[in-house]
Design a protein around this motif. Structure first.
Motif, PDB file in Angstrom:
ATOM      1  N   ARG A  65       6.036   8.399   2.129  1.00  0.00           N
ATOM      2  CA  ARG A  65       6.196   9.339   3.128  1.00  0.00           C
ATOM      3  C   ARG A  65       6.717  11.431   2.375  1.00  0.00           C
ATOM      4  NH1 ARG A  65      10.135   5.375   4.918  1.00  0.00           N
ATOM      5  NH2 ARG A  65      11.541   5.582   3.400  1.00  0.00           N
ATOM      6  N   LEU A  66       6.864  10.943   0.957  1.00  0.00           N
ATOM      7  CA  LEU A  66       6.633  12.012   0.370  1.00  0.00           C
ATOM      8  C   LEU A  66       5.529  12.597   0.182  1.00  0.00           C
ATOM      9  CD1 LEU A  66       9.445  11.400  -2.957  1.00  0.00           C
ATOM     10  CD2 LEU A  66       9.507  12.566  -0.991  1.00  0.00           C
ATOM     11  N   LEU A  67       3.929  11.927  -0.143  1.00  0.00           N
ATOM     12  CA  LEU A  67       3.126  12.497  -0.233  1.00  0.00           C
ATOM     13  C   LEU A  67       2.389  13.149   1.533  1.00  0.00           C
ATOM     14  CD1 LEU A  67       1.190   9.639  -1.828  1.00  0.00           C
ATOM     15  CD2 LEU A  67       1.753  11.571  -2.506  1.00  0.00           C
ATOM     16  N   GLN A  68       3.399  11.807   2.852  1.00  0.00           N
ATOM     17  CA  GLN A  68       2.262  12.807   3.699  1.00  0.00           C
ATOM     18  C   GLN A  68       3.428  14.485   3.713  1.00  0.00           C
ATOM     19  OE1 GLN A  68       1.466  11.120   5.952  1.00  0.00           O
ATOM     20  NE2 GLN A  68       1.172  12.640   8.281  1.00  0.00           N
ATOM     21  N   ASP A  69       4.476  14.055   3.443  1.00  0.00           N
ATOM     22  CA  ASP A  69       5.261  15.326   3.507  1.00  0.00           C
ATOM     23  C   ASP A  69       4.484  16.950   2.529  1.00  0.00           C
ATOM     24  OD1 ASP A  69       7.284  14.542   5.306  1.00  0.00           O
ATOM     25  OD2 ASP A  69       9.118  13.947   3.429  1.00  0.00           O
ATOM     26  N   GLU A  70       4.137  16.471   2.260  1.00  0.00           N
ATOM     27  CA  GLU A  70       3.103  17.324   1.155  1.00  0.00           C
ATOM     28  C   GLU A  70       1.889  17.429   1.211  1.00  0.00           C
ATOM     29  OE1 GLU A  70       3.906  18.447  -1.898  1.00  0.00           O
ATOM     30  OE2 GLU A  70       5.849  17.957  -1.676  1.00  0.00           O
ATOM     31  N   PRO A 101       0.873  -1.241  -0.429  1.00  0.00           N
ATOM     32  CA  PRO A 101      -0.088   0.206   0.246  1.00  0.00           C
ATOM     33  C   PRO A 101       0.804   1.251   0.430  1.00  0.00           C
ATOM     34  CG  PRO A 101      -0.384  -1.171   2.073  1.00  0.00           C
ATOM     35  CD  PRO A 101       0.673  -1.861   1.500  1.00  0.00           C
ATOM     36  N   VAL A 102       0.249   2.330  -0.542  1.00  0.00           N
ATOM     37  CA  VAL A 102       0.542   3.614  -0.732  1.00  0.00           C
ATOM     38  C   VAL A 102      -0.652   4.222  -0.172  1.00  0.00           C
ATOM     39  CG1 VAL A 102       1.698   5.662  -2.108  1.00  0.00           C
ATOM     40  CG2 VAL A 102       2.335   3.332  -2.679  1.00  0.00           C
ATOM     41  N   THR A 103       0.587   5.352   1.371  1.00  0.00           N
ATOM     42  CA  THR A 103      -0.483   5.982   1.591  1.00  0.00           C
ATOM     43  C   THR A 103      -0.775   7.425   1.980  1.00  0.00           C
ATOM     44  OG1 THR A 103       0.962   6.226   3.827  1.00  0.00           O
ATOM     45  CG2 THR A 103      -0.838   4.016   3.649  1.00  0.00           C
ATOM     46  N   ALA A 104      -1.168   8.223   2.343  1.00  0.00           N
ATOM     47  CA  ALA A 104      -1.359   9.696   2.798  1.00  0.00           C
ATOM     48  C   ALA A 104      -2.062   9.624   3.458  1.00  0.00           C
ATOM     49  CB  ALA A 104      -1.923  10.314   1.868  1.00  0.00           C
ATOM     50  N   GLY A 105      -1.617  10.105   4.826  1.00  0.00           N
ATOM     51  CA  GLY A 105      -1.670   9.989   5.921  1.00  0.00           C
ATOM     52  C   GLY A 105      -2.652   8.685   6.363  1.00  0.00           C
ATOM     53  N   ASP A 106      -3.463   8.229   7.029  1.00  0.00           N
ATOM     54  CA  ASP A 106      -3.961   7.414   7.503  1.00  0.00           C
ATOM     55  C   ASP A 106      -4.672   6.260   6.261  1.00  0.00           C
ATOM     56  OD1 ASP A 106      -2.493   7.276  10.021  1.00  0.00           O
ATOM     57  OD2 ASP A 106      -4.334   8.706  11.050  1.00  0.00           O
ATOM     58  N   THR A 107      -4.614   7.134   5.029  1.00  0.00           N
ATOM     59  CA  THR A 107      -5.440   6.919   4.292  1.00  0.00           C
ATOM     60  C   THR A 107      -4.581   6.281   2.603  1.00  0.00           C
ATOM     61  OG1 THR A 107      -7.025   8.494   4.546  1.00  0.00           O
ATOM     62  CG2 THR A 107      -6.961   7.312   2.523  1.00  0.00           C
ATOM     63  N   VAL A 108      -4.810   4.489   2.993  1.00  0.00           N
ATOM     64  CA  VAL A 108      -4.453   3.607   1.334  1.00  0.00           C
ATOM     65  C   VAL A 108      -4.891   4.626   0.341  1.00  0.00           C
ATOM     66  CG1 VAL A 108      -4.252   2.153  -0.195  1.00  0.00           C
ATOM     67  CG2 VAL A 108      -4.224   1.849   2.610  1.00  0.00           C
ATOM     68  N   VAL A 109      -3.852   5.186  -0.910  1.00  0.00           N
ATOM     69  CA  VAL A 109      -4.309   6.335  -1.661  1.00  0.00           C
ATOM     70  C   VAL A 109      -4.415   5.056  -3.291  1.00  0.00           C
ATOM     71  CG1 VAL A 109      -4.225   7.913  -0.924  1.00  0.00           C
ATOM     72  CG2 VAL A 109      -1.915   7.686  -1.655  1.00  0.00           C
ATOM     73  N   ALA A 110      -2.997   4.473  -2.872  1.00  0.00           N
ATOM     74  CA  ALA A 110      -2.765   3.351  -4.473  1.00  0.00           C
ATOM     75  C   ALA A 110      -2.002   2.203  -3.491  1.00  0.00           C
ATOM     76  CB  ALA A 110      -1.791   4.562  -4.679  1.00  0.00           C
ATOM     77  N   ALA A 111      -1.636   1.435  -4.918  1.00  0.00           N
ATOM     78  CA  ALA A 111      -0.763  -0.145  -4.883  1.00  0.00           C
ATOM     79  C   ALA A 111       0.165   0.145  -5.415  1.00  0.00           C
ATOM     80  CB  ALA A 111      -1.457  -1.084  -4.283  1.00  0.00           C
ATOM     81  N   LEU A 112       1.572  -0.519  -4.923  1.00  0.00           N
ATOM     82  CA  LEU A 112       2.382  -0.440  -5.934  1.00  0.00           C
ATOM     83  C   LEU A 112       2.732  -1.909  -6.145  1.00  0.00           C
ATOM     84  CD1 LEU A 112       5.337   1.094  -7.646  1.00  0.00           C
ATOM     85  CD2 LEU A 112       5.873   0.865  -5.218  1.00  0.00           C
ATOM     86  N   SER A 113       2.579  -2.428  -7.661  1.00  0.00           N
ATOM     87  CA  SER A 113       3.443  -3.822  -7.466  1.00  0.00           C
ATOM     88  C   SER A 113       4.485  -4.305  -8.532  1.00  0.00           C
ATOM     89  CB  SER A 113       2.550  -5.105  -8.114  1.00  0.00           C
ATOM     90  OG  SER A 113       2.000  -3.955  -9.043  1.00  0.00           O
ATOM     91  N   VAL A 114       5.260  -5.116  -8.012  1.00  0.00           N
ATOM     92  CA  VAL A 114       6.205  -5.986  -9.189  1.00  0.00           C
ATOM     93  C   VAL A 114       5.801  -7.545  -9.176  1.00  0.00           C
ATOM     94  CG1 VAL A 114       8.599  -6.818  -9.235  1.00  0.00           C
ATOM     95  CG2 VAL A 114       8.204  -4.604  -7.534  1.00  0.00           C
ATOM     96  N   VAL A 115       5.729  -7.364 -10.750  1.00  0.00           N
ATOM     97  CA  VAL A 115       5.280  -8.323 -11.066  1.00  0.00           C
ATOM     98  C   VAL A 115       5.984  -9.726 -12.246  1.00  0.00           C
ATOM     99  CG1 VAL A 115       3.801 -10.059 -12.878  1.00  0.00           C
ATOM    100  CG2 VAL A 115       3.178  -7.710 -12.415  1.00  0.00           C
ATOM    101  N   VAL A 116       6.463 -10.580 -11.295  1.00  0.00           N
ATOM    102  CA  VAL A 116       7.364 -11.773 -12.103  1.00  0.00           C
ATOM    103  C   VAL A 116       7.112 -13.115 -12.050  1.00  0.00           C
ATOM    104  CG1 VAL A 116       8.919 -10.735 -10.102  1.00  0.00           C
ATOM    105  CG2 VAL A 116       7.358 -12.713  -8.721  1.00  0.00           C
ATOM    106  N   ARG A 117       7.826 -13.331 -13.005  1.00  0.00           N
ATOM    107  CA  ARG A 117       7.422 -14.918 -13.589  1.00  0.00           C
ATOM    108  C   ARG A 117       7.471 -16.068 -12.730  1.00  0.00           C
ATOM    109  NH1 ARG A 117       8.113 -15.820 -18.517  1.00  0.00           N
ATOM    110  NH2 ARG A 117       8.952 -13.650 -19.056  1.00  0.00           N
ATOM    111  N   GLY A 118       5.824 -16.628 -12.714  1.00  0.00           N
ATOM    112  CA  GLY A 118       5.923 -18.532 -12.330  1.00  0.00           C
ATOM    113  C   GLY A 118       5.713 -17.711 -10.361  1.00  0.00           C
ATOM    114  N   SER A 119       6.404 -19.003  -9.756  1.00  0.00           N
ATOM    115  CA  SER A 119       5.375 -18.770  -8.538  1.00  0.00           C
ATOM    116  C   SER A 119       6.387 -19.332  -7.783  1.00  0.00           C
ATOM    117  CB  SER A 119       4.755 -20.391  -8.620  1.00  0.00           C
ATOM    118  OG  SER A 119       4.909 -21.599  -8.536  1.00  0.00           O
TER     119      SER A 119
END
Length: 180
Positions: A175-180, A136-154
């Motif tokens: 942290r960057l979003l929090q500072d804004e 999760p990516v947060t701004a304050g206490d709110t999840v505003v986005a999600a960041l992922s990496v997609v890899v091959r296989g399991s």
């Protein structure tokens, strides 16, 4: 109007805050890196770095996707308001592969795990050859986005290898979003 708009204070936007971290994730992993937000009951991908030799993904910038089968969607759904969770879980869940979780009870357990651990793993739920690790990516206490990496296989080793990196990058964006 343009002059008035130019005078308005501007904070760093989500995409702008995320780009340096996404670039670093891409350089470290040479895998697909994605940033997504929730729009109603769907995921919208706002940025993506596609690696040439990485596993193919079914996403594109500006594209929409169901939340439950994707790593970013699991993160966003886990932190969505209860009415959104209930609406998504009550709707028919599309099966993309034999690994797609379509049982609402099992999905509730996955969402609880995401909230508990701070990250999601979508293991071959969208395609048979891809695993997504998302945080999760947060701004304050709110999840505003999600960041992922997609890899091959399991590969559990691949998941273990990228999980700390994805989580650190998501915290950096937060942290960057929090500072804004």
């Amino acid at each position: 109007m343009f002059e008035l708009g130019a005078l308005a204070p501007r904070g760093l936007g989500l995409r702008e805050a995320a780009l340096p971290f996404m670039e670093d994730l891409y350089e470290v992993t040479h895998e697909n890196v994605q940033l997504a937000v929730r729009d109603h009951d769907e995921v919208v991908f706002v940025e993506r770095f596609a690696a040439r030799d990485a596993v193919a993904v079914l996403t594109r910038v500006g594209g929409r996707f169901a939340m439950p089968p994707t790593g970013v969607g699991l993160v966003l759904l886990a932190h969505a308001p209860p009415d959104v969770q209930e609406r998504v879980l009550a709707a028919p869940l599309t099966r993309f592969t034999a690994h797609t979780v379509t049982d609402p009870r099992r999905l509730r357990r996955l969402l609880a795990d995401v909230r508990r651990t701070g990250y999601a793993v979508s293991d071959r739920q969208v395609t048979d050859d891809a695993v997504s690790v998302a945080a999760p990516v947060t701004a304050g206490d709110t999840v505003v986005a999600a960041l992922s990496v997609v890899v091959r296989g399991s590969s559990a080793a691949a998941v273990r290898g990228v999980t700390p990196t994805v989580r650190a990058a998501a915290r950096g964006i937060s942290r960057l979003l929090q500072d804004e």
